[in-house]
Design a protein around this motif. Structure first.
Motif, PDB file in Angstrom:
ATOM      1  N   TYR A   1       0.852  -1.193   0.000  1.00  0.00           N
ATOM      2  CA  TYR A   1       0.000   0.000   0.000  1.00  0.00           C
ATOM      3  C   TYR A   1       0.883   1.237   0.000  1.00  0.00           C
ATOM      4  CZ  TYR A   1      -4.231  -2.665   0.889  1.00  0.00           C
ATOM      5  OH  TYR A   1      -5.288  -3.526   0.775  1.00  0.00           O
ATOM      6  N   GLU A   2       0.425   2.279  -0.680  1.00  0.00           N
ATOM      7  CA  GLU A   2       1.138   3.556  -0.726  1.00  0.00           C
ATOM      8  C   GLU A   2       0.219   4.639  -0.197  1.00  0.00           C
ATOM      9  OE1 GLU A   2       2.363   4.363  -4.700  1.00  0.00           O
ATOM     10  OE2 GLU A   2       3.552   2.529  -4.849  1.00  0.00           O
ATOM     11  N   LEU A   3       0.708   5.428   0.743  1.00  0.00           N
ATOM     12  CA  LEU A   3      -0.034   6.548   1.319  1.00  0.00           C
ATOM     13  C   LEU A   3       0.583   7.821   0.766  1.00  0.00           C
ATOM     14  CD1 LEU A   3      -2.174   7.450   3.382  1.00  0.00           C
ATOM     15  CD2 LEU A   3      -0.344   7.491   5.078  1.00  0.00           C
ATOM     16  N   HIS A   4      -0.190   8.560  -0.016  1.00  0.00           N
ATOM     17  CA  HIS A   4       0.283   9.806  -0.613  1.00  0.00           C
ATOM     18  C   HIS A   4      -0.316  10.980   0.157  1.00  0.00           C
ATOM     19  CE1 HIS A   4       2.031   7.894  -4.231  1.00  0.00           C
ATOM     20  NE2 HIS A   4       1.130   6.968  -3.931  1.00  0.00           N
ATOM     21  N   LEU A   5       0.542  11.796   0.729  1.00  0.00           N
ATOM     22  CA  LEU A   5       0.123  12.959   1.509  1.00  0.00           C
ATOM     23  C   LEU A   5      -0.006  14.153   0.569  1.00  0.00           C
ATOM     24  CD1 LEU A   5       2.626  12.438   4.452  1.00  0.00           C
ATOM     25  CD2 LEU A   5       0.293  11.551   4.235  1.00  0.00           C
TER      26      LEU A   5
ATOM     27  N   ALA B   1       0.165  20.529   1.955  1.00  0.00           N
ATOM     28  CA  ALA B   1      -0.369  21.255   3.111  1.00  0.00           C
ATOM     29  C   ALA B   1       0.358  22.584   3.221  1.00  0.00           C
ATOM     30  CB  ALA B   1      -0.181  20.451   4.390  1.00  0.00           C
ATOM     31  N   ILE B   2      -0.320  23.578   3.758  1.00  0.00           N
ATOM     32  CA  ILE B   2       0.231  24.920   3.910  1.00  0.00           C
ATOM     33  C   ILE B   2       0.558  25.172   5.376  1.00  0.00           C
ATOM     34  CG2 ILE B   2      -0.268  27.378   3.658  1.00  0.00           C
ATOM     35  CD1 ILE B   2      -2.104  26.599   1.301  1.00  0.00           C
ATOM     36  N   PHE B   3       1.732  25.747   5.632  1.00  0.00           N
ATOM     37  CA  PHE B   3       2.120  26.101   6.988  1.00  0.00           C
ATOM     38  C   PHE B   3       1.255  27.249   7.495  1.00  0.00           C
ATOM     39  CE2 PHE B   3       5.978  24.013   5.551  1.00  0.00           C
ATOM     40  CZ  PHE B   3       6.321  23.258   6.657  1.00  0.00           C
ATOM     41  N   ARG B   4       0.723  27.094   8.700  1.00  0.00           N
ATOM     42  CA  ARG B   4      -0.020  28.178   9.343  1.00  0.00           C
ATOM     43  C   ARG B   4       0.966  29.145   9.978  1.00  0.00           C
ATOM     44  NH1 ARG B   4      -3.086  23.612  11.697  1.00  0.00           N
ATOM     45  NH2 ARG B   4      -2.006  24.120  13.627  1.00  0.00           N
ATOM     46  N   GLU B   5       0.447  30.265  10.477  1.00  0.00           N
ATOM     47  CA  GLU B   5       1.314  31.260  11.113  1.00  0.00           C
ATOM     48  C   GLU B   5       2.049  30.697  12.321  1.00  0.00           C
ATOM     49  OE1 GLU B   5      -0.289  35.129  11.885  1.00  0.00           O
ATOM     50  OE2 GLU B   5      -1.370  35.153   9.987  1.00  0.00           O
ATOM     51  N   ASP B   6       1.459  29.721  13.016  1.00  0.00           N
ATOM     52  CA  ASP B   6       2.113  29.132  14.190  1.00  0.00           C
ATOM     53  C   ASP B   6       3.157  28.077  13.797  1.00  0.00           C
ATOM     54  OD1 ASP B   6       0.573  26.954  13.413  1.00  0.00           O
ATOM     55  OD2 ASP B   6      -0.574  26.851  15.273  1.00  0.00           O
ATOM     56  N   GLY B   7       3.373  27.877  12.483  1.00  0.00           N
ATOM     57  CA  GLY B   7       4.380  26.954  12.004  1.00  0.00           C
ATOM     58  C   GLY B   7       3.884  25.536  11.813  1.00  0.00           C
ATOM     59  N   GLN B   8       2.705  25.224  12.294  1.00  0.00           N
ATOM     60  CA  GLN B   8       2.178  23.875  12.132  1.00  0.00           C
ATOM     61  C   GLN B   8       1.413  23.749  10.818  1.00  0.00           C
ATOM     62  OE1 GLN B   8       0.058  22.491  15.572  1.00  0.00           O
ATOM     63  NE2 GLN B   8       1.536  23.387  16.982  1.00  0.00           N
ATOM     64  N   PHE B   9       1.120  22.524  10.429  1.00  0.00           N
ATOM     65  CA  PHE B   9       0.350  22.277   9.215  1.00  0.00           C
ATOM     66  C   PHE B   9      -0.526  21.056   9.427  1.00  0.00           C
ATOM     67  CE2 PHE B   9       4.380  20.099   8.869  1.00  0.00           C
ATOM     68  CZ  PHE B   9       4.020  18.830   8.471  1.00  0.00           C
ATOM     69  N   ASP B  10      -1.629  20.997   8.699  1.00  0.00           N
ATOM     70  CA  ASP B  10      -2.459  19.807   8.677  1.00  0.00           C
ATOM     71  C   ASP B  10      -3.306  19.829   7.421  1.00  0.00           C
ATOM     72  OD1 ASP B  10      -4.453  21.660   9.275  1.00  0.00           O
ATOM     73  OD2 ASP B  10      -4.846  20.869  11.263  1.00  0.00           O
ATOM     74  N   ARG B  11      -3.780  18.670   7.080  1.00  0.00           N
ATOM     75  CA  ARG B  11      -4.588  18.532   5.868  1.00  0.00           C
ATOM     76  C   ARG B  11      -5.485  17.325   6.043  1.00  0.00           C
ATOM     77  NH1 ARG B  11      -4.200  19.863   0.154  1.00  0.00           N
ATOM     78  NH2 ARG B  11      -6.368  19.611  -0.433  1.00  0.00           N
ATOM     79  N   ASP B  12      -6.725  17.438   5.587  1.00  0.00           N
ATOM     80  CA  ASP B  12      -7.677  16.341   5.731  1.00  0.00           C
ATOM     81  C   ASP B  12      -7.814  15.533   4.447  1.00  0.00           C
ATOM     82  OD1 ASP B  12      -9.042  18.136   4.186  1.00  0.00           O
ATOM     83  OD2 ASP B  12     -10.821  18.199   5.438  1.00  0.00           O
TER      84      ASP B  12
END
Length: 113
Positions: A17-21, A24-35
């Motif tokens: 299996y391959e998981l392709h991410l 995602a864009i960095f927020r001002e606080d330096g973190q990132f996430d994507r759904d």
């Protein structure tokens, strides 16, 4: 080995299996996430995959002045054309090119070393 009612060897079950991410864009606080993540398999038909991923870069820099690493988490639930279902959860750690090559980070401010 998987634990449950009985101990079973399922080592080949989740193979290839391959998981392709997705981007995602960095927020001002330096973190990132994507759904959004995409799950693929070269021999199976994945009909639905839903997931997330996120993380943050290190506040310490490598010798080139870039974050020395990025770390985070990911997870995806999926269904296949034959009715199979599954989930993958994990974490990741990526080192900057300079740290991979030399293993050296910049010293901490005020550390003097």
């Amino acid at each position: 080995m998987f634990l449950g009612q009985e101990l079973r060897d399922l080592g080949g079950l989740a193979k290839d299996y391959e998981l392709h991410l997705t981007t995602a864009i960095f927020r001002e606080d330096g973190q990132f996430d994507r759904d959004r993540v995409v799950l693929q398999h070269p021999e199976r038909t994945v009909t639905l995959s839903e997931g997330y991923w996120g993380g943050a870069p290190s506040s310490r820099q490598d010798e080139a002045g870039n974050p020395r690493l990025v770390a985070g988490f990911n997870g995806v639930s999926f269904e296949e054309s034959d009715g199979s279902e599954g989930e993958f959860f994990g974490s990741f750690l990526g080192l900057s090119e300079a740290v991979r090559e030399t293993g050296v980070s910049r010293p901490l401010p005020g550390n003097g070393s």
